[in-house]
Design an enzyme around this catalytic site. Structure first.
Site, PDB file in Angstrom:
ATOM      1  N   CYS A 110      29.308  34.680  41.937  1.00  0.00           N
ATOM      2  CA  CYS A 110      30.760  33.980  41.254  1.00  0.00           C
ATOM      3  C   CYS A 110      31.801  34.089  42.309  1.00  0.00           C
ATOM      4  O   CYS A 110      32.080  35.191  42.871  1.00  0.00           O
ATOM      5  CB  CYS A 110      31.163  34.720  40.010  1.00  0.00           C
ATOM      6  SG  CYS A 110      32.603  33.795  39.300  1.00  0.00           S
TER       7      CYS A 110
ATOM      8  N   CYS B 293      21.902  33.232  27.100  1.00  0.00           N
ATOM      9  CA  CYS B 293      23.080  33.361  27.959  1.00  0.00           C
ATOM     10  C   CYS B 293      22.494  32.698  29.262  1.00  0.00           C
ATOM     11  O   CYS B 293      21.553  33.444  29.807  1.00  0.00           O
ATOM     12  CB  CYS B 293      23.637  34.694  27.651  1.00  0.00           C
ATOM     13  SG  CYS B 293      24.942  34.886  28.882  1.00  0.00           S
TER      14      CYS B 293
ATOM     15  N   GLU C  77      20.005  35.938  36.815  1.00  0.00           N
ATOM     16  CA  GLU C  77      19.664  36.508  35.324  1.00  0.00           C
ATOM     17  C   GLU C  77      20.068  35.551  34.047  1.00  0.00           C
ATOM     18  O   GLU C  77      21.008  34.833  34.271  1.00  0.00           O
ATOM     19  CB  GLU C  77      20.325  37.981  34.966  1.00  0.00           C
ATOM     20  CG  GLU C  77      19.538  38.812  35.989  1.00  0.00           C
ATOM     21  CD  GLU C  77      20.434  40.435  35.884  1.00  0.00           C
ATOM     22  OE1 GLU C  77      19.451  41.378  35.991  1.00  0.00           O
ATOM     23  OE2 GLU C  77      21.428  40.347  35.569  1.00  0.00           O
TER      24      GLU C  77
ATOM     25  N   CYS D 258      36.645  38.157  39.039  1.00  0.00           N
ATOM     26  CA  CYS D 258      37.506  39.010  37.992  1.00  0.00           C
ATOM     27  C   CYS D 258      37.130  40.746  38.087  1.00  0.00           C
ATOM     28  O   CYS D 258      36.207  41.240  38.647  1.00  0.00           O
ATOM     29  CB  CYS D 258      37.231  38.822  36.623  1.00  0.00           C
ATOM     30  SG  CYS D 258      37.493  36.734  36.404  1.00  0.00           S
TER      31      CYS D 258
ATOM     32  N   CYS E 217      34.331  42.516  36.251  1.00  0.00           N
ATOM     33  CA  CYS E 217      32.899  42.058  35.945  1.00  0.00           C
ATOM     34  C   CYS E 217      32.256  42.165  37.170  1.00  0.00           C
ATOM     35  O   CYS E 217      32.625  41.912  38.311  1.00  0.00           O
ATOM     36  CB  CYS E 217      33.386  40.111  35.916  1.00  0.00           C
ATOM     37  SG  CYS E 217      31.830  39.341  35.691  1.00  0.00           S
TER      38      CYS E 217
ATOM     39  N   CYS F 154      27.896  41.364  28.501  1.00  0.00           N
ATOM     40  CA  CYS F 154      28.840  40.585  29.168  1.00  0.00           C
ATOM     41  C   CYS F 154      29.637  41.023  30.181  1.00  0.00           C
ATOM     42  O   CYS F 154      29.701  42.155  30.126  1.00  0.00           O
ATOM     43  CB  CYS F 154      29.912  40.156  28.091  1.00  0.00           C
ATOM     44  SG  CYS F 154      29.482  38.730  27.235  1.00  0.00           S
TER      45      CYS F 154
HETATM   46  N1  SAH Z   1      32.627  32.421  34.406  1.00  0.00           N
HETATM   47  C1  SAH Z   1      32.644  32.382  33.148  1.00  0.00           C
HETATM   48  C2  SAH Z   1      31.318  32.618  32.243  1.00  0.00           C
HETATM   49  C3  SAH Z   1      30.807  33.891  32.674  1.00  0.00           C
HETATM   50  S1  SAH Z   1      31.443  35.386  32.206  1.00  0.00           S
HETATM   51  C4  SAH Z   1      34.020  33.111  32.321  1.00  0.00           C
HETATM   52  O1  SAH Z   1      34.413  33.916  32.901  1.00  0.00           O
HETATM   53  O2  SAH Z   1      34.139  32.868  31.013  1.00  0.00           O
HETATM   54  C5  SAH Z   1      30.785  35.550  30.648  1.00  0.00           C
HETATM   55  C6  SAH Z   1      31.711  36.399  29.754  1.00  0.00           C
HETATM   56  O3  SAH Z   1      31.737  37.802  30.007  1.00  0.00           O
HETATM   57  C7  SAH Z   1      33.414  36.094  29.753  1.00  0.00           C
HETATM   58  O4  SAH Z   1      34.086  35.889  28.737  1.00  0.00           O
HETATM   59  C8  SAH Z   1      33.722  37.377  30.574  1.00  0.00           C
HETATM   60  O5  SAH Z   1      35.211  37.234  30.521  1.00  0.00           O
HETATM   61  C9  SAH Z   1      33.149  38.263  30.171  1.00  0.00           C
HETATM   62  N2  SAH Z   1      32.848  39.642  30.775  1.00  0.00           N
HETATM   63  C10 SAH Z   1      32.949  39.621  31.982  1.00  0.00           C
HETATM   64  N3  SAH Z   1      33.066  41.202  32.372  1.00  0.00           N
HETATM   65  C11 SAH Z   1      33.079  41.848  31.135  1.00  0.00           C
HETATM   66  C12 SAH Z   1      32.916  43.220  30.909  1.00  0.00           C
HETATM   67  N4  SAH Z   1      33.046  44.151  31.820  1.00  0.00           N
HETATM   68  N5  SAH Z   1      32.795  43.498  29.466  1.00  0.00           N
HETATM   69  C13 SAH Z   1      33.071  42.761  28.696  1.00  0.00           C
HETATM   70  N6  SAH Z   1      32.961  41.208  29.041  1.00  0.00           N
HETATM   71  C14 SAH Z   1      33.031  40.930  30.203  1.00  0.00           C
HETATM   72 FE1  SF4 Z   2      33.204  35.037  37.366  1.00  0.00          FE
HETATM   73 FE2  SF4 Z   2      32.939  37.186  35.976  1.00  0.00          FE
HETATM   74 FE3  SF4 Z   2      35.394  36.114  36.277  1.00  0.00          FE
HETATM   75 FE4  SF4 Z   2      33.544  34.826  34.769  1.00  0.00          FE
HETATM   76  S1  SF4 Z   2      34.262  36.865  34.243  1.00  0.00           S
HETATM   77  S2  SF4 Z   2      34.921  33.886  36.351  1.00  0.00           S
HETATM   78  S3  SF4 Z   2      31.514  35.346  36.011  1.00  0.00           S
HETATM   79  S4  SF4 Z   2      34.209  36.978  37.958  1.00  0.00           S
END
Ligand code: SAH
Ligand code: SF4
Length: 390
Positions: free
Chosen positions: A116, A109, A96, A120, A123, A377
């Site tokens: 991934c 974006c 996406e 995390c 996420c 995000c």
């Molecule tokens: N992997 C990279 C880029 C993709 S994630 C990273 O982690 O930075 C993009 C952004 O979305 C990151 O700042 C991440 O922490 C944020 N993000 C992930 N899950 C989220 C959530 N549930 N609510 C708000 N931001 C989130």
């Molecule tokens: Fe991967 Fe989501 Fe963590 Fe970014 S925030 S490193 S996309 S798992």
């Protein structure tokens, strides 16, 4: 070269095109011309490359192809105009990308991986698991598609904040930015790109060697090492005391400030203890803090946007050494699941901001965009969720 082994030239660097032209028995200046036809003039048909003679056009036609990813679905958030695109790759994988209106301009974006590996806890992309890295062409393709979709407004900024961890696809990310910023290519300054990373020390140090001028966003989320380890699985091997100097060195060469992305999760990262630790941490590097309210990755019916993977129980060092109030029996910390996460209250956000504001150089609060279409995000899972299709 047979049709079956045709090479996709979309995404090739100038150096690779020079190698291709050498293989075809052509002079290096032909590579420069091919580069311009594809990236600057967006001509994807060798027959229309009028500066090439017929034999060269025929050779290219026989051995090469120009393939971009394809938009297969679009959703638009009726509240804020955010547009999310489901993009199909050559092998059928889906990713996406999102176009976000920001002060009358558009930010793209972009995704860097299918899924991934990091996982995390907060996420949805992390819940998906990992399929593969995107190629240079698949990332560049998102930019080309987005520019077309943006029309006259154009794409002002590109953030690598879509699906995936860009630093785990480092070479392709660097090539993509180099091609995009080349004067013979798309000619978008490298400064218009922001690489968002979960924070991987080794890869960040490697990136620094390339002297790219792109922005850097560190997804910090917790200013205390122990808490960060519970939220971000890669944090254990990339401790803050190594990560912060690595960010400082990158940003020193780029001549900018690091953006510290900080997700506020109710009762977990929105506490005053965290606010104090975050304020202390901001004194260690030139930075700005971007607070983000946690975007739910579980819908109103309690269904996650992607199936929850079973987490390993993390054993906390301190509790192993003799007790921790959070630790429970045997010093095991209960692993977080998305069910533990809630957005912060307005009061908690205000309290946190008010504490930070005079103490940190710059604090912004990022309003979530695209929530109605699961485009905010952390919500990207490459399947059509929410509503209205266009
Ligand atoms: N992997 C990279 C880029 C993709 S994630 C990273 O982690 O930075 C993009 C952004 O979305 C990151 O700042 C991440 O922490 C944020 N993000 C992930 N899950 C989220 C959530 N549930 N609510 C708000 N931001 C989130
Ligand atoms: Fe991967 Fe989501 Fe963590 Fe970014 S925030 S490193 S996309 S798992």
């Amino acid at each position: 070269m047979s049709i079956a082994s045709r090479i996709n030239v979309f995404g090739m660097s100038l150096a690779k095109m020079e190698m291709l032209m050498a293989e075809l028995g052509e002079k290096p200046f032909r590579a420069k011309q091919l580069f311009q036809w594809i990236y600057q003039k967006e001509i994807y048909d060798f027959a229309r490359m009028s500066s090439f003679n017929k034999p060269l056009r025929d050779k290219l036609q026989a051995g090469c192809e120009i393939i971009l990813p394809e938009v297969v679905k679009e959703q638009r958030d009726p509240d804020d105009g955010t547009r999310k695109f489901l993009v199909k790759l050559h092998d059928g994988n889906l990713i996406e990308m999102v176009l976000i209106p920001v002060h009358g301009r558009l930010a793209l974006c972009m995704s860097s991986q299918v899924g991934c590996t990091i996982g995390c806890k907060f996420c949805a992309t992390g819940l998906l698991g990992f399929k593969r890295n995107l190629t240079t062409g698949e990332m560049l393709g998102q930019l080309v598609l987005a520019r077309r979709l943006a029309g006259e407004i154009g794409v002002a900024n590109i953030v690598l904040m879509g699906m995936g961890e860009p630093l785990l696809n480092l070479q392709n990310v660097i090539h993509m930015i180099e091609i995009a910023s080349s004067e013979l290519g798309i000619s978008i300054s490298a400064r218009k790109f922001t690489i968002s990373t979960v924070g991987l020390v080794k890869q960040l140090r490697e990136l620094t060697k390339y002297k790219l001028k792109s922005g850097l966003a560190l997804s910090l989320h917790a200013p205390i090492q122990q808490l960060r380890e519970r939220l971000v699985p890669s944090a254990k091997d990339n401790p803050l005391d190594q990560l912060i100097p690595a960010c400082r060195d990158y940003i020193a060469q780029a001549g900018d400030r690091v953006t510290l992305e900080y997700i506020m999760i109710a009762g977990i990262t929105d506490t005053m203890e965290c606010a104090k630790a975050l304020a202390d941490l901001t004194r260690k590097l030139p930075c700005k803090v971007n607070l983000i309210a946690y975007n739910p990755i579980i819908d109103d019916q309690g269904t996650p946007l992607a199936p929850i993977r079973k987490a390993k129980v993390s054993v906390d060092r301190h509790s192993r050494e003799g007790g921790n109030p959070e630790g429970g029996k045997g010093g095991k910390l209960k692993p977080f699941t998305p069910h533990d996460f809630k957005p912060p209250t307005i009061e908690a956000i205000d309290r946190f901001r008010e504490y930070l504001y005079p103490r940190c150089p710059a604090v912004t609060f990022r309003k979530a965009k695209g929530l109605k279409i699961a485009a905010a995000c952390g919500q990207l899972v490459a399947r059509v969720t929410g509503a209205p299709e266009r």
